[in-house]
Design an enzyme around this catalytic site. Structure first.
Site, short mmCIF file in Angstrom:
data_model
loop_
_atom_site.label_atom_id
_atom_site.label_comp_id
_atom_site.label_asym_id
_atom_site.label_seq_id
_atom_site.Cartn_x
_atom_site.Cartn_y
_atom_site.Cartn_z
N THR A 1 0.86 -1.19 0.00
CA THR A 1 0.00 0.00 0.00
C THR A 1 0.89 1.24 0.00
O THR A 1 1.55 1.53 1.01
CB THR A 1 -0.92 0.03 1.24
N LYS B 1 -7.16 1.96 -2.88
CA LYS B 1 -6.75 1.36 -1.61
C LYS B 1 -6.74 2.41 -0.49
O LYS B 1 -7.18 2.15 0.63
CB LYS B 1 -5.37 0.71 -1.78
N LYS C 1 -0.16 5.30 8.46
CA LYS C 1 0.48 5.63 7.17
C LYS C 1 -0.59 5.79 6.09
O LYS C 1 -0.54 6.73 5.29
CB LYS C 1 1.48 4.52 6.84
N1 NDP Z 1 -1.40 -6.42 7.62
C1 NDP Z 1 -2.52 -6.15 6.95
O1 NDP Z 1 -3.64 -6.44 7.41
C2 NDP Z 1 -2.47 -5.48 5.61
C3 NDP Z 1 -1.38 -4.77 5.18
N2 NDP Z 1 -1.40 -4.16 3.95
C4 NDP Z 1 -0.25 -3.42 3.46
O2 NDP Z 1 0.69 -4.38 3.04
C5 NDP Z 1 2.02 -3.93 3.28
C6 NDP Z 1 2.75 -4.92 4.17
O3 NDP Z 1 2.01 -5.04 5.35
P1 NDP Z 1 2.39 -6.13 6.47
O4 NDP Z 1 2.82 -7.39 5.85
O5 NDP Z 1 1.26 -6.12 7.42
O6 NDP Z 1 3.62 -5.41 7.13
P2 NDP Z 1 4.84 -5.98 7.97
O7 NDP Z 1 5.29 -4.81 8.78
O8 NDP Z 1 4.50 -7.23 8.64
O9 NDP Z 1 5.93 -6.31 6.84
C7 NDP Z 1 6.59 -5.28 6.19
C8 NDP Z 1 7.59 -5.86 5.21
O10 NDP Z 1 8.35 -4.77 4.66
C9 NDP Z 1 9.74 -5.04 4.86
N3 NDP Z 1 10.48 -3.79 5.00
C10 NDP Z 1 10.21 -2.75 5.81
N4 NDP Z 1 11.11 -1.77 5.63
C11 NDP Z 1 12.00 -2.23 4.70
C12 NDP Z 1 13.14 -1.67 4.09
N5 NDP Z 1 13.58 -0.44 4.39
N6 NDP Z 1 13.79 -2.41 3.18
C13 NDP Z 1 13.36 -3.65 2.85
N7 NDP Z 1 12.27 -4.23 3.39
C14 NDP Z 1 11.60 -3.52 4.30
C15 NDP Z 1 9.77 -5.87 6.10
O11 NDP Z 1 11.02 -6.53 6.19
P3 NDP Z 1 11.58 -7.04 7.62
O12 NDP Z 1 10.95 -8.36 7.86
O13 NDP Z 1 13.05 -7.11 7.42
O14 NDP Z 1 11.19 -6.00 8.63
C16 NDP Z 1 8.60 -6.80 5.86
O15 NDP Z 1 8.94 -7.79 4.93
C17 NDP Z 1 1.87 -2.53 3.89
O16 NDP Z 1 1.97 -1.59 2.85
C18 NDP Z 1 0.47 -2.55 4.47
O17 NDP Z 1 -0.09 -1.27 4.56
C19 NDP Z 1 -2.47 -4.28 3.11
C20 NDP Z 1 -3.56 -4.98 3.49
C21 NDP Z 1 -3.67 -5.61 4.77
O1 LIG Z 2 -5.06 -2.63 4.74
C1 LIG Z 2 -5.63 -3.31 5.55
C2 LIG Z 2 -6.75 -4.15 5.26
O2 LIG Z 2 -7.28 -4.82 6.18
O3 LIG Z 2 -7.16 -4.17 4.09
#
Ligand code: NDP
Ligand SMILES: O=CC(=O)O
Length: 361
Positions: free
Chosen positions: A163, A238, A306
């Protein structure tokens, strides 16, 4: 705009559709094949596109013979891990990378390959998915040093399911396209459980051919997909959805606390809400734990804040007033400042409790 929903399709896949599905994921187990996980339109349009991904062979028939598309997956957090896992379980050839390497291990034990940089993943795969935290990390992984763009070339595809805002997505798209590769933005609606269950909603925009090509993969990870046109539209959709969600959660939090203050049982409020016009699975699933002041993380609060921040930027760019979302955003900021960033976003309720509103001096 077009939308395809799993349940809109016959549970009986055509033999052509099944053959196309097999070309991506040759080992889809029979029990999955029986389910409508690859809901192709009745007129499949993939033949030429499949050739485009077949970088080791130039004819579609050998692709159908079993040279499946090689899929890269970058970012194995709460969402990325189960999404990649579903692809692996469906028999796809998946190569993973994550900044923190240990998160790759469970997927490697399921059969995934590993590469030590986004560049190497992109270079070794036909299509690469990225599921990253925010615009900064999406940019770093896509176009930073050893980023995916440096491993992309003509015939490959990059699908960013993170996102982010439209400007970030357009920047990534431009750099990917400059390598000759195709770009699709495809943020998802749906949280940890829908990701585990393959029930996400994909909000895609960008290269239509790439969309059609990866549709069988989206259908493994999700229950429906929308194609919304030019890059930026998926991101905007989104952000609007999550702006509404963030405000809903803030309002629900106020309701829970008010009900308790006036002597009502907040559990009964959750039940009443669940039966009426404002019913939402979000309230019934998160309400009981919010009443217990526990917030097991499905959607981290920092990501919801965010999304509100980015949605407010989007609204400002077109002079659209969004006072409710702006107020909700302030609450999430308060919650973050009290160390709740990594809790579930339902922990925003804590920002309304007296102890956080008036922290002790
Ligand atoms: N959780 C949810 O319910 C939902 C989330 N989203 C969106 O999906 C995306 C991921 O969410 P989610 O999986 O929950 O988040 P997490 O925080 O669990 O995972 C984030 C990921 O990004 C990586 N990351 C963060 N910073 C860096 C960097 N500087 N360089 C490389 N890799 C990096 C992390 O790596 P590392 O493991 O090393 O920290 C990890 O793999 C977000 O944009 C979120 O808004 C969308 C729908 C639903
Ligand atoms: O981005 C979060 C979700 O639940 O969708």
């Amino acid at each position: 705009m077009s939308c395809l929903v799993k349940s809109n399709y016959s549970h009986q896949l055509s033999s052509t559709a099944m053959a196309m599905c097999s070309s991506f994921c040759p080992q889809i187990p029979n029990q999955l094949r029986a389910r409508p996980i690859c809901p192709f339109p009745t007129k499949p349009q993939f033949t030429l596109s499949v050739k485009a991904f077949s970088s080791e062979t130039s004819n579609a028939s050998s692709k159908a013979d079993g040279l499946s598309a090689r899929i890269g997956f970058l970012g194995l957090g709460i969402m990325g891990s189960p999404m990649a896992q579903n692809l692996i379980k469906a028999g796809c050839d998946v190569t993973v990378w994550n900044r923190t390497k240990i998160k790759c291990d469970p997927l490697i034990s399921l059969g995934a390959k590993y590469k030590s940089s986004p560049q190497e993943v992109a270079a070794s795969c036909d299509v690469t998915f990225a599921m990253l935290a925010n615009p900064e990390s999406a940019l770093e992984v896509a176009i930073g040093e050893h980023g995916a763009a440096s491993g992309m070339s003509s015939g490959k595809g990059y699908v960013d399911v993170s996102t982010v805002d439209g400007a970030t997505s357009k920047l990534i798209s431009g750099r990917i396209n400059a390598t000759g590769a195709s770009f699709l933005e495809a943020p998802v609606s749906g949280s940890k459980k829908p990701a585990e269950d393959g029930q996400l909603i994909f909000l895609t925009a960008g290269d239509k051919s790439l969309y059609e090509l990866v549709a069988p993969l989206l259908d493994i990870m999700g229950k429906s997909r929308f194609f919304l046109g030019d890059v930026g539209n998926g991101a905007a959709m989104k952000l609007v959805v999550n702006m509404i969600m963030g405000s809903m959660m803030a309002s629900f939090s106020e309701g829970l606390l008010l009900s308790e203050k006036v002597g009502l049982d907040p559990s009964v409020l959750v039940e009443v809400v669940s039966q009426g016009a404002i019913s939402s699975p979000m309230y019934s699933t998160k309400g009981p734990s919010m009443i217990q002041s526990t917030y097991p993380t499905a959607f981290p609060l920092k990501h919801q804040q965010k999304d509100l921040r980015l949605a407010l930027g989007l609204a400002e760019s077109v002079s659209q007033p969004t006072p409710i979302a702006a107020a909700a955003n302030e609450l999430y900021k308060v919650a973050k400042s009290h160390g709740l960033s990594d809790q579930d976003f339902s922990a925003v309720i804590e920002a309304l409790k007296a102890k956080l509103q008036n922290p002790p001096k």
